[in-house]
Design an enzyme around this catalytic site. Structure first.
Site, mmCIF file in Angstrom:
data_model
loop_
_atom_site.group_PDB
_atom_site.id
_atom_site.type_symbol
_atom_site.label_atom_id
_atom_site.label_comp_id
_atom_site.label_asym_id
_atom_site.label_seq_id
_atom_site.Cartn_x
_atom_site.Cartn_y
_atom_site.Cartn_z
ATOM 1 N N ARG A 1 -13.599 34.761 -8.557
ATOM 2 C CA ARG A 1 -14.239 33.944 -9.593
ATOM 3 C C ARG A 1 -14.633 32.592 -8.995
ATOM 4 N NH1 ARG A 1 -11.750 30.890 -14.969
ATOM 5 N NH2 ARG A 1 -13.775 30.278 -15.794
ATOM 6 N N HIS A 2 -15.665 31.993 -9.545
ATOM 7 C CA HIS A 2 -16.118 30.683 -9.068
ATOM 8 C C HIS A 2 -15.042 29.616 -9.247
ATOM 9 C CE1 HIS A 2 -16.489 29.236 -13.193
ATOM 10 N NE2 HIS A 2 -17.055 30.395 -13.491
ATOM 11 N N HIS B 1 -17.973 35.803 -11.627
ATOM 12 C CA HIS B 1 -17.408 35.142 -12.803
ATOM 13 C C HIS B 1 -16.065 35.773 -13.150
ATOM 14 C CE1 HIS B 1 -21.450 33.358 -13.500
ATOM 15 N NE2 HIS B 1 -21.821 34.478 -12.895
#
Length: 659
Positions: free
Chosen positions: A404-405, A588
């Site tokens: 995930r970012h 995400h």
């Protein structure tokens, strides 16, 4: 004072926080090192399933005004058996369809399950030991666990359910009795095994005229559908036991002191007395998220299942995965659901106790256990469609890491960061050290950042640490894919910097990696083009040809369609990169489940479970899948590098020193 370098207390506090990052310290020690009292920390960890230090810390901060925070009132626990896979989905569909077509009945208060014991209490300090008792009971019965659980439909004018056949019922009762013995010996808790016939309740307390429809729909459940049963230890806030539960649909800001603030997706405990005695549409309730009590408008909420507020502490496979035709082939593996959750915009800092889930113990991970069960069941490579015979290989197995970012600006500072950081001429000014040192120029000016936020400076540091961890783990990253969202491309770029990757390793910006489109709320973000990203200094591959054009993305995409999109991307990546070398995908919160499940041959996760799962994924949270060539499959493994944990750091207002 906390910011004063000459203050000895500040130095001591800073040292304590730094030492708290050490992995050798327990979550209890870490949180106590941040200044929280022991009894509060134990309550927070129990309430969040001992899942994550950030969740527990946020729970503590959210519950500062909870009148029960310092009370010695234990949570209530229960042991259930729950089905996942096609049968579990059929039960969920029955639950939803009967609610929509026949109205609410008593079964809609809880998720579909087999009750194995009555609710019991356990001191917060002994919850982890209680989980060990569940594990111990499961291990003692490992050789006797059934291949499947046979169910028989029973239907009457006041009750509809699925009853467990005697042979499997005896095994479940034996397991429950041994759990009760282990729990009493290890924790002192008194567990009362369920004495009635074991069953799944489908409907009860329903209107007489609803029976025909309920019975007809129950007969449509395929009792021989693929299923794997799981043993689940849940807990609930004791306030839930004596209340009806309402889900908040609309926010409400208190106008007088006795009103309760309503936060969307929070749950409110409303006592039965308050429900029946009310006549003006306002009710007294207690917030699940904060523990505060006050009056609220009933039409801002809807009735919700009590189990939506529960925390799950332990999940253990109870049966081998089977279907009506015997063992399920590896390309039809059954899912293991259950952490609870939300959209990519909801970081782990927004507490929701629904997110309590599996402890971070790779050996107990449900996917890995499922893979182990497949091999133990004797499913040989020759039985797997399109599989190749095992071949000796000296090379390392291929791995795909999905991350995930990093921390995003708009969640950290709120959407007002745009007004705060841009002047009337649209010039960016860095107002906080954690804000980006620079941001790209955008055709639409600052408004283009509203749906496409950059990452913070702490986010960049998160990425650099992750990159260093990748190198230390010996991963051989040869391909990097990223969602077109700015926060994802920046994350990938900073990870490459932490890896000290060669210039030849560039980021392939792929629209297909973008999150489930339902969370766009009907509006596409205005992404920067690859050329604009490169002009901003990000290491993107300008020659890369997108697998899926942005124009082909559907804003009305269902969750099932999202998983299918991820499945297509996974196949494309494997076909494009057939040789040795590991792949990094930066996306995400939804990407971790959305991309890893299809690679394992798992079906789409039900929407409700998927949404609940996503919220538990922290910034730079990661999963890894590994290829097992001898079996012709990919399976989930523990991430090769350590997880990233750090304490929250709230904004400091120096003006407080003037008082």
């Amino acid at each position: 004072m906390a910011g004063s370098p000459g203050n000895p207390f500040a130095r001591q506090l800073g040292t304590r926080r730094l030492s708290g990052i050490r992995q050798s310290m327990t979550p209890l020690e870490l949180l106590m090192g941040m200044g929280f009292p022991k009894h509060r920390v134990e309550k927070a960890l129990a309430s969040t399933g001992h899942q994550d230090i950030q969740l527990a810390s946020d729970w503590l901060l959210n519950h500062m005004e909870d009148p029960l925070l310092d009370k010695d009132i234990a949570r209530e626990y229960v042991l259930y058996a729950c089905a996942v896979g096609s049968l579990g989905e059929d039960m969920d569909n029955y639950w939803n369809s009967t609610l929509a077509k026949c109205g609410r009945n008593g079964a809609h208060s809880l998720l579909p399950h087999i009750t194995l014991c009555s609710f019991f209490t356990c001191p917060d300090s002994k919850v982890e030991v209680l989980c060990q008792a569940v594990q111990k009971a499961s291990e003692l019965n490992a050789s006797n666990l059934p291949d499947k659980i046979d169910l028989e439909l029973f239907s009457s004018q006041n009750f509809i359910g699925l009853f467990v056949q005697d042979k499997q019922s005896s095994i479940l009762r034996k397991l429950t009795n041994e759990f009760a013995e282990a729990a009493e010996k290890m924790t002192g808790c008194k567990v009362e095994p369920h004495r009635k016939e074991l069953h799944v309740t489908l409907a009860y307390q329903f209107a007489a005229n609803a029976f025909t429809q309920l019975d007809k729909m129950a007969k449509q459940i395929d009792l021989k559908a693929a299923a794997r049963w799981e043993l689940r230890l849940y807990s609930r806030d004791p306030r839930a036991a004596k209340s009806e539960v309402a889900r908040v649909l609309y926010p409400h800001n208190p106008r007088v002191d006795d009103e309760l603030e309503l936060i969307v997706e929070d749950f409110i405990y409303v006592t039965n007395t308050d429900v029946t005695m009310n006549s003006d549409g306002w009710y007294q309730g207690t917030s699940h998220m904060t523990g505060c009590t006050g009056m609220f408008p009933g039409n801002y909420t809807e009735k919700a299942p009590e189990s939506d507020t529960w925390t799950v502490h332990r999940i253990i496979p109870l049966t081998k995965t089977v279907s009506s035709h015997g063992p399920i082939q590896l390309d039809n593996k059954v899912a293991s659901p259950v952490k609870m959750a939300g959209a990519d915009e909801q970081q782990s800092g927004k507490y929701n106790s629904l997110a309590g889930a599996l402890e971070h113990n790779p050996s107990n991970h449900s996917y890995e256990n499922l893979f182990r069960l497949k091999k133990e069941a004797g499913i040989l490579p020759a039985m797997v469609p399109n599989s190749k015979p095992p071949a000796a290989s000296s090379s390392k197995p291929r791995r795909i890491v999905i991350i995930r970012h990093a921390e995003r600006v708009d969640v950290t500072f709120g959407e007002q960061w745009l007004q705060y950081s841009f002047d009337n001429k649209g010039v960016y000014h860095r107002r906080n050290l954690n804000m980006p040192k620079k941001v790209p120029n955008r055709p639409g000016g600052k408004k283009d950042f509203k749906k496409d936020s950059p990452i913070t400076e702490m986010g960049r540091y998160q990425c650099q640490l992750t990159g260093e961890g990748i190198v230390e783990a010996g991963l051989n990253i040869t391909q990097v894919y990223s969602s077109p969202a700015l926060r994802c491309v920046q994350t990938a770029d900073a990870i490459l910097a932490g890896m000290k990757a060669p210039d030849s390793l560039k980021i392939q910006v792929e629209p297909c990696v973008f999150e489930w489109l339902a969370w766009c709320k009907g509006i596409f973000p205005k992404w920067l083009s690859v050329a604009e990203l490169a002009a901003f200094g990000l290491k993107v591959d300008q020659s890369y040809v997108e697998f899926l054009k942005t124009s082909r993305l559907d804003l009305k995409e269902s969750s099932d369609a999202y998983f299918k999109r991820c499945n297509l991307l996974g196949k494309h990546i494997l076909e494009k990169n057939p040789d040795d070398g590991d792949v990094l995908i930066v996306g995400h919160a939804s990407s971790l489940d959305g991309l890893s499940r299809p690679l394992q041959g798992l079906s789409s996760r039900p929407t409700k479970e998927f949404c609940k799962l996503v919220q538990s994924v922290p910034y730079c949270g990661s999963v890894a899948v590994q290829e097992y060539k001898e079996f012709g499959i990919w399976d989930l493994i523990a991430p090769p590098f350590p997880t990233l944990t750090h304490s929250p750091n709230s904004r400091f207002d120096w003006r407080s020193m003037q008082t």
